[in-house]
Structures are given as structure tokens and as C-alpha cells.
Design a protein around this motif. Structure first.
Motif, PDB file in Angstrom:
ATOM      1  N   THR A   1     -12.964  -3.407 -13.125  1.00 40.30           N
ATOM      2  CA  THR A   1     -13.212  -4.613 -13.914  1.00 40.30           C
ATOM      3  C   THR A   1     -12.037  -4.974 -14.805  1.00 40.30           C
ATOM      4  OG1 THR A   1     -14.275  -3.276 -15.644  1.00 40.30           O
ATOM      5  CG2 THR A   1     -15.687  -4.200 -13.918  1.00 40.30           C
ATOM      6  N   ASP A   2     -10.940  -4.306 -14.661  1.00 43.11           N
ATOM      7  CA  ASP A   2      -9.774  -4.604 -15.482  1.00 43.11           C
ATOM      8  C   ASP A   2      -9.251  -6.001 -15.139  1.00 43.11           C
ATOM      9  OD1 ASP A   2      -6.582  -4.502 -15.852  1.00 43.11           O
ATOM     10  OD2 ASP A   2      -7.580  -3.146 -17.292  1.00 43.11           O
ATOM     11  N   PRO A   3      -8.863  -6.807 -16.152  1.00 47.46           N
ATOM     12  CA  PRO A   3      -8.339  -8.149 -15.882  1.00 47.46           C
ATOM     13  C   PRO A   3      -7.150  -8.152 -14.927  1.00 47.46           C
ATOM     14  CG  PRO A   3      -8.813  -7.890 -18.208  1.00 47.46           C
ATOM     15  CD  PRO A   3      -8.980  -6.530 -17.591  1.00 47.46           C
ATOM     16  N   GLY A   4      -6.344  -7.111 -14.956  1.00 48.50           N
ATOM     17  CA  GLY A   4      -5.220  -7.044 -14.026  1.00 48.50           C
ATOM     18  C   GLY A   4      -5.666  -7.001 -12.576  1.00 48.50           C
ATOM     19  N   SER A   5      -6.784  -6.299 -12.318  1.00 47.14           N
ATOM     20  CA  SER A   5      -7.309  -6.236 -10.953  1.00 47.14           C
ATOM     21  C   SER A   5      -7.909  -7.568 -10.542  1.00 47.14           C
ATOM     22  CB  SER A   5      -8.362  -5.134 -10.849  1.00 47.14           C
ATOM     23  OG  SER A   5      -7.818  -3.885 -11.247  1.00 47.14           O
ATOM     24  N   LEU A   6      -8.690  -8.187 -11.445  1.00 46.91           N
ATOM     25  CA  LEU A   6      -9.310  -9.474 -11.122  1.00 46.91           C
ATOM     26  C   LEU A   6      -8.279 -10.592 -11.021  1.00 46.91           C
ATOM     27  CD1 LEU A   6     -12.428  -9.216 -13.485  1.00 46.91           C
ATOM     28  CD2 LEU A   6     -12.302  -8.756 -11.023  1.00 46.91           C
ATOM     29  N   GLY A   7      -7.156 -10.435 -11.718  1.00 45.31           N
ATOM     30  CA  GLY A   7      -6.104 -11.457 -11.640  1.00 45.31           C
ATOM     31  C   GLY A   7      -5.539 -11.594 -10.249  1.00 45.31           C
ATOM     32  N   ALA A   8      -5.508 -10.520  -9.481  1.00 47.70           N
ATOM     33  CA  ALA A   8      -5.003 -10.594  -8.106  1.00 47.70           C
ATOM     34  C   ALA A   8      -5.852 -11.539  -7.261  1.00 47.70           C
ATOM     35  CB  ALA A   8      -4.983  -9.202  -7.489  1.00 47.70           C
TER      36      ALA A   8
ATOM     37  N   ILE B   1       0.836  -1.215   0.000  1.00 44.79           N
ATOM     38  CA  ILE B   1       0.000   0.000   0.000  1.00 44.79           C
ATOM     39  C   ILE B   1       0.863   1.253   0.000  1.00 44.79           C
ATOM     40  CG2 ILE B   1      -1.701   1.299   1.323  1.00 44.79           C
ATOM     41  CD1 ILE B   1      -2.829  -1.362   2.309  1.00 44.79           C
ATOM     42  N   VAL B   2       1.882   1.253   0.872  1.00 47.05           N
ATOM     43  CA  VAL B   2       2.722   2.455   0.998  1.00 47.05           C
ATOM     44  C   VAL B   2       3.503   2.706  -0.290  1.00 47.05           C
ATOM     45  CG1 VAL B   2       4.669   3.470   2.233  1.00 47.05           C
ATOM     46  CG2 VAL B   2       2.876   2.252   3.501  1.00 47.05           C
TER      47      VAL B   2
ATOM     48  N   LEU C   1      -5.334  -6.731  -2.267  1.00 48.10           N
ATOM     49  CA  LEU C   1      -4.648  -6.700  -3.553  1.00 48.10           C
ATOM     50  C   LEU C   1      -5.571  -6.206  -4.677  1.00 48.10           C
ATOM     51  CD1 LEU C   1      -2.478  -9.960  -3.498  1.00 48.10           C
ATOM     52  CD2 LEU C   1      -1.877  -7.652  -2.765  1.00 48.10           C
ATOM     53  N   TYR C   2      -6.821  -6.625  -4.621  1.00 50.89           N
ATOM     54  CA  TYR C   2      -7.769  -6.175  -5.649  1.00 50.89           C
ATOM     55  C   TYR C   2      -7.970  -4.662  -5.555  1.00 50.89           C
ATOM     56  CZ  TYR C   2     -12.230  -5.272  -7.943  1.00 50.89           C
ATOM     57  OH  TYR C   2     -13.224  -4.745  -8.726  1.00 50.89           O
ATOM     58  N   THR C   3      -8.116  -4.165  -4.341  1.00 52.06           N
ATOM     59  CA  THR C   3      -8.331  -2.720  -4.161  1.00 52.06           C
ATOM     60  C   THR C   3      -7.101  -1.925  -4.611  1.00 52.06           C
ATOM     61  OG1 THR C   3      -9.778  -3.174  -2.284  1.00 52.06           O
ATOM     62  CG2 THR C   3      -8.908  -0.943  -2.480  1.00 52.06           C
ATOM     63  N   ILE C   4      -5.899  -2.414  -4.246  1.00 54.44           N
ATOM     64  CA  ILE C   4      -4.667  -1.702  -4.632  1.00 54.44           C
ATOM     65  C   ILE C   4      -4.513  -1.706  -6.148  1.00 54.44           C
ATOM     66  CG2 ILE C   4      -2.160  -1.761  -4.482  1.00 54.44           C
ATOM     67  CD1 ILE C   4      -2.514  -2.936  -1.650  1.00 54.44           C
ATOM     68  N   ASP C   5      -4.718  -2.862  -6.793  1.00 55.10           N
ATOM     69  CA  ASP C   5      -4.563  -2.936  -8.243  1.00 55.10           C
ATOM     70  C   ASP C   5      -5.628  -2.100  -8.956  1.00 55.10           C
ATOM     71  OD1 ASP C   5      -2.434  -4.546  -7.906  1.00 55.10           O
ATOM     72  OD2 ASP C   5      -3.398  -6.411  -8.527  1.00 55.10           O
ATOM     73  N   ALA C   6      -6.852  -2.164  -8.450  1.00 58.28           N
ATOM     74  CA  ALA C   6      -7.925  -1.378  -9.086  1.00 58.28           C
ATOM     75  C   ALA C   6      -7.648   0.115  -8.958  1.00 58.28           C
ATOM     76  CB  ALA C   6      -9.265  -1.733  -8.449  1.00 58.28           C
ATOM     77  N   ALA C   7      -7.098   0.542  -7.801  1.00 52.63           N
ATOM     78  CA  ALA C   7      -6.782   1.960  -7.619  1.00 52.63           C
ATOM     79  C   ALA C   7      -5.618   2.380  -8.510  1.00 52.63           C
ATOM     80  CB  ALA C   7      -6.451   2.227  -6.152  1.00 52.63           C
TER      81      ALA C   7
END
Length: 403
Positions: free
Chosen positions: A136-143, A80-81, A124-130
Motif C-alpha cells: 500500500t505504499d504510495p511509491g508502489s501505487l504510483g507505478a 526484474i533482473v 511494475l506494481y509487484t516489483i515496486d511493492a517487493a
């Protein structure tokens, strides 16, 4: 066994060496773009944040076994940091969090593993989505997918190890139970042998003692009778030696196929026993009720030994005469010995080893034995040993035949 054995042996014998190798590999892959000054064509150039992330990943992976939950929390917090500081995803810390999650689900309880997996997946989903700017990006759902896979593998490994531990524990418990059963059987066999030795020795030594007294008394005045008594002593000594030899043969030959041919004493040898006691000077009034029939081997041996011990006690403590009743009933064999006594035997009070042995023999086959000194000075021994049920018609016919 699934897969080669050396990784499991290395993990068991040198866990810290494996952790150091894994931490070096992950940190090295993460720091490689920074060292070689290259990065993805459409991505940002490596920065100092990547170096910091590589160092954090190395330290966390190196210490993940000591406190998996704490390391997982630090990995997510570092992610996160670093992501908030650099404004971009940090894959090396995501990999560190996923590997640490595997360790948590492999070592912690199922409940803790599920909570850790859900928390890590959400983080991980929240960090990647942010970082990507899309929910809904595949990179976010991949986490979520990678997190679920790591948790599933860790849970499967933990379940497999629990199963192996339970199997090993059951095997150890079964082995301990087997050894305990073996010790119990040895103790029972020793008790049985002790009873056999007592019955054999006590009976014949009592006869030898009585006949020795007769021979000593008649040696000068009636040498013929003294010689006859000595003959009985020789016969009793030879018999006790033969029976002891048969019994000890079993102990010496316990591991061999050859077995002794001497038959187990039973009611079929009752006539010889009565003849021996009569020759020793005991007057026996023998009466049988019911028709004799085959009885179980253990009951047959117990009946013979009880009669032998009862008549031997009558000869030792009695007035020279005894009454023996053998009653074949439909469901039991009753043995009764009565004799007048001139001295109160210790067995009458239930403290004699002979009476204890007779009781144990009766109880061993599911029967009972009562012995007491009657008010009229008669010692009464009454044993009841169970037999297979005999139909009433056959029992009535047997009673008529006997009568």
C-alpha cells in the motif's frame, strides 16, 4: 491545429533521430548520479547496476519503434533482473517501460494495448511493492498511475491518428467519386450532343437529297419546279447550319454567361416542321386528339425529335405519304406515325441509328417507343411519353372540345 507543428514533422521525417535524442536524454539522466558521484541523502550510492540500467535503457529506447511489444517485454524483464540483483528499485528502467508502453498503445490494436497496459501495471506494481516491502505504499501505487497515464495518452494518440486517416480516406474517396461523376456526366452530354447532331443532320440532309433529285429530274423539262426545289435545298441548308451553330455555340461558350437565344425545338414548332416536309414532297395527314397543353421541356424536345425522325424516315423509305397522330392523354403523350414503305428500312429491324436515337430519347424521359413493319407493308411507330397527370374532368372537356 493543437500545439506547434515542428515536433510532428520531426517525428514523421526523422523518427530515428528523435528516438536517439530521447534515449540519450533518459540514459544520461540515469547515468548522471554515477558520473557525478552523488545520490539521494537517504538512499544508496550509485552503483554499477545503475550504469548497466542506463545502457539497457538507451538500447531499448533506441529500438522501441521496430518491435514495441518485444522491447516492452525486455524492459520489464530487465527491470526484474536488475531489481532482484541490486535489491532496490531502478527508476530508469521503469521510465523505459512506461515510454515503451506508450509506443505499444499508440501503434498496436486496442485489445493488445489494454493487455500490455494491464501486464505492465501489474509487473511494475509487484516489483515496486517487493522492493519497498509494502503493498500500500504510495511509491508502489504510483507505478499504476504512471502506467495508466502512458497507456491513456498512447490510446488517445492512436485514436486521433485513426480519425485523421479515416477523414483523409473519405476525402480521397469523395474526390474520386466526384471525378467519376464528372466523367459520367461528360459521357452523357456527349451522347446527347451526338443524338442532337444526328437528328439535325439526318433530317435536313434527307430533305436536301430528295430535293436535289427532284431538281436534277426537272432541270430541263420544268425549270420552274427545279428552281423551287433548289430553293428548298437552300432553306434546308440554311436551317441545318443555324441549328448546328446554336448547338456548337453551347460548346464554345460553356464557360461564359451569355447563352444562345435560339429556343429549344418543341411541339410549338411542329407546324413549321410539317410545312417543311410537305414542301419537300411528303403528304402528311396530321390529327391531334386532346387539347394541347404545356409539357416538360425534356418531353417537349423528345416529342419533337421523335416526330422529326419518324417523318424523315417515312419520307426516305416511304411511298410519299404518312399519317401522324399526336394524342394528349391525362398521363401521357402518344405519338404515332404510319406510312407505307416500298423498301424495308433497316430501322424496322431495330438496327438503325435513327430508331436507336428515338428509343433513347423516349427512355430518357421515362417513356417507351415501339417500331415495327406490319404484315400489310405499313411501318408503324408508336411512342408514349409520360406527362403530369390531368384530372379526368379536364381531359373529358378537352376531348369534347377537340371533337
Amino acid at each position: 491545429m493543437i500545439g506547434p507543428a515542428w515536433p510532428r514533422q520531426l517525428n514523421r521525417n526523422h523518427p530515428h533521430l528523435l528516438d536517439a535524442a530521447l534515449a540519450t536524454l533518459v540514459a544520461g539522466v540515469g547515468a548522471l548520479p554515477l558520473v557525478l558521484r552523488f545520490g539521494p541523502d537517504d538512499g544508496p550510492e550509485p552503483t554499477g547496476a545503475d550504469a548497466v540500467a542506463a545502457g539497457i535503457a538507451f538500447v531499448l529506447l533506441l529500438t522501441r519503434r521496430r518491435a514495441p511489444l518485444t522491447v516492452l517485454a525486455l524492459a520489464v524483464l530487465s527491470l526484474i533482473v536488475v531489481t532482484a540483483t541490486s535489491g532496490d528499485k531502478t527508476p530508469i528502467l521503469e521510465v523505459t517501460a512506461i515510454i515503451t508502453l506508450y509506443t505499444v498503445t499508440r501503434t498496436a490494436s486496442r485489445r493488445v494495448g489494454v493487455i500490455a497496459a494491464l501486464g505492465t501495471a501489474a509487473s511494475l506494481y509487484t516489483i515496486d511493492a517487493a522492493a519497498i516491502g509494502s503493498l500500500t505504499d504510495p511509491g508502489s501505487l504510483g507505478a499504476i498511475a504512471w502506467t495508466g497515464m502512458a497507456a491513456s495518452i498512447g490510446g488517445a494518440v492512436r485514436t486521433w491518428r485513426d480519425y485523421l486517416a479515416a477523414t483523409e480516406e473519405r476525402a480521397i474517396r469523395a474526390e474520386a467519386t466526384k471525378e467519376e461523376e464528372a466523367r459520367r456526366r461528360v459521357a452523357e452530354e456527349r451522347l446527347r450532343i451526338a443524338r442532337e447532331l444526328h437528328d439535325v443532320i439526318a433530317h435536313h440532309i434527307a430533305l436536301i437529297n430528295v430535293q436535289a433529285g427532284v431538281a436534277s429530274h426537272m432541270l430541263r423539262s420544268q425549270p420552274d419546279q427545279a428552281d423551287e426545289a433548289l430553293g428548298h435545298i437552300r432553306e434546308a441548308g440554311r436551317t441545318v447550319l443555324d441549328e448546328l451553330g446554336s448547338l456548337l455555340y453551347v460548346l464554345r461558350q460553356s464557360g461564359e454567361v451569355v447563352q444562345p437565344t435560339e429556343p429549344v425545338p418543341g411541339l410549338s414548332r411542329l407546324g413549321h416542321l410539317l410545312e417543311t416536309l410537305t414542301a419537300a414532297g411528303l403528304r402528311i395527314q396530321h390529327r391531334q386528339v386532346g387539347q394541347s397543353r404545356p409539357v416538360p421541356l425534356a418531353t417537349d424536345l423528345a416529342a419533337y425529335r421523335i416526330i422529326q425522325e419518324g417523318l424523315t424516315n417515312a419520307h426516305k423509305h416511304g411511298a410519299g405519304a404518312a399519317r401522324l397522330l399526336v394524342d394528349y392523354r391525362p398521363d401521357a403523350l402518344r405519338i404515332e406515325v404510319r406510312n407505307a414503305v416500298h423498301t424495308r428500312p433497316s430501322a424496322a429491324a431495330g438496327t438503325g441509328n435513327g430508331l436507336t436515337g428515338m428509343r433513347e430519347r423516349a427512355h430518357a424521359v421515362g417513356g417507351s417507343l415501339h417500331a415495327a413493319l406490319e404484315p400489310d407493308g405499313t411501318f408503324h411507330l408508336d411512342a408514349r411519353l409520360p406527362l403530369p397527370d390531368l384530372p379526368a374532368e379536364r381531359h373529358a372537356a378537352a376531348m369534347e372540345t377537340t371533337g
